[in-house]
Scaffold this motif. Sequence first.
Motif, mmCIF file in Angstrom:
data_model
loop_
_atom_site.group_PDB
_atom_site.id
_atom_site.type_symbol
_atom_site.label_atom_id
_atom_site.label_comp_id
_atom_site.label_asym_id
_atom_site.label_seq_id
_atom_site.Cartn_x
_atom_site.Cartn_y
_atom_site.Cartn_z
ATOM 1 N N GLY A 151 0.817 -1.205 0.000
ATOM 2 C CA GLY A 151 0.000 0.000 0.000
ATOM 3 C C GLY A 151 0.851 1.255 0.000
ATOM 4 O O GLY A 151 0.559 2.231 -0.710
ATOM 5 N N GLU A 152 1.921 1.234 0.780
ATOM 6 C CA GLU A 152 2.821 2.394 0.832
ATOM 7 C C GLU A 152 3.498 2.623 -0.515
ATOM 8 O O GLU A 152 3.625 3.765 -0.969
ATOM 9 C CB GLU A 152 3.870 2.189 1.917
ATOM 10 C CG GLU A 152 4.793 3.376 2.100
ATOM 11 C CD GLU A 152 5.768 3.184 3.239
ATOM 12 O OE1 GLU A 152 6.380 4.184 3.679
ATOM 13 O OE2 GLU A 152 5.933 2.034 3.701
ATOM 14 N N ARG A 153 3.933 1.547 -1.162
ATOM 15 C CA ARG A 153 4.575 1.688 -2.470
ATOM 16 C C ARG A 153 3.600 2.228 -3.512
ATOM 17 O O ARG A 153 3.962 3.069 -4.344
ATOM 18 C CB ARG A 153 5.143 0.342 -2.930
ATOM 19 C CG ARG A 153 6.385 -0.095 -2.175
ATOM 20 C CD ARG A 153 7.122 -1.202 -2.910
ATOM 21 N NE ARG A 153 6.324 -2.409 -3.035
ATOM 22 C CZ ARG A 153 6.302 -3.379 -2.142
ATOM 23 N NH1 ARG A 153 7.029 -3.283 -1.044
ATOM 24 N NH2 ARG A 153 5.572 -4.467 -2.340
ATOM 25 N N ALA A 154 2.367 1.742 -3.472
ATOM 26 C CA ALA A 154 1.359 2.221 -4.421
ATOM 27 C C ALA A 154 1.105 3.709 -4.213
ATOM 28 O O ALA A 154 0.988 4.481 -5.175
ATOM 29 C CB ALA A 154 0.062 1.442 -4.240
ATOM 30 N N LEU A 155 1.034 4.127 -2.959
ATOM 31 C CA LEU A 155 0.805 5.542 -2.658
ATOM 32 C C LEU A 155 1.991 6.382 -3.095
ATOM 33 O O LEU A 155 1.827 7.477 -3.662
ATOM 34 C CB LEU A 155 0.551 5.709 -1.160
ATOM 35 C CG LEU A 155 0.114 7.096 -0.685
ATOM 36 C CD1 LEU A 155 -1.202 7.493 -1.345
ATOM 37 C CD2 LEU A 155 -0.035 7.115 0.834
ATOM 38 N N GLN A 156 3.200 5.882 -2.863
ATOM 39 C CA GLN A 156 4.393 6.626 -3.252
ATOM 40 C C GLN A 156 4.470 6.783 -4.763
ATOM 41 O O GLN A 156 4.849 7.845 -5.264
ATOM 42 C CB GLN A 156 5.644 5.909 -2.738
ATOM 43 C CG GLN A 156 6.947 6.662 -2.990
ATOM 44 C CD GLN A 156 6.960 8.026 -2.345
ATOM 45 O OE1 GLN A 156 6.414 8.214 -1.259
ATOM 46 N NE2 GLN A 156 7.579 8.998 -3.004
#
Length: 212
Positions: A151-156
């Motif tokens: 999720g963090e990678r997708a947001l970044q």
Amino acid sequence: MALYWIKDGLWEKVICLVPVYGAGNDCGNYTEVWLDDGTKILDRRRTKTVLKSLAAHFGVSIHQERAAWAGEGRSHAQPVVLGPETVLVPLLLRRPRARDEGGTGYAVWSKVKTYEPYREGSYRSRLIFHGGQVLPCLLNIKTLAMRMAEGERALQRRRELTEKLTAAGAVCRERDGYCLVIEPGGKTVPARLIDRGGDIIILRREDKFSPL
């Protein structure tokens, strides 16, 4: 409120979508919408239907968002990015009574304060939100950590895309189903969403000569 919470702007306060069954003689397959003030709204629709409605409000195609992850070897549900600051992380939150009833819920990544191992019944971990609400999860802590990292990678990725558009002199902002292209100097131009594929957005600028 249960029917119109998205249109009423309560989507901004959502921390998670939780699949639940009705109580007593009510055998319905519903969704609990948790808000950051502790309120829980019972939406009498399946979680995947609620997710589609929420995505449609943002002008996002769930199928196209998931297609963005198709080449990365994932067999489980993928994060759903609704905007440069909003990503929903898929989590296994219940054991469905029937295969097609679903057990996946979604947590808003930015609303999660921490997560930790947790043992009670079938639960193996839990999420703690910034408002103090606690959500038990069936995933073990290693798998939960992996989902949160995704999720963090997708947001970044979405943030980086927005920054690139801004650096190029224009940025697209979506609000209430509409798109605006903000140009240098702050000028805004209305745009219509034509297609979306992962982090690629195709827009058509609207002007006084447009027939639409």
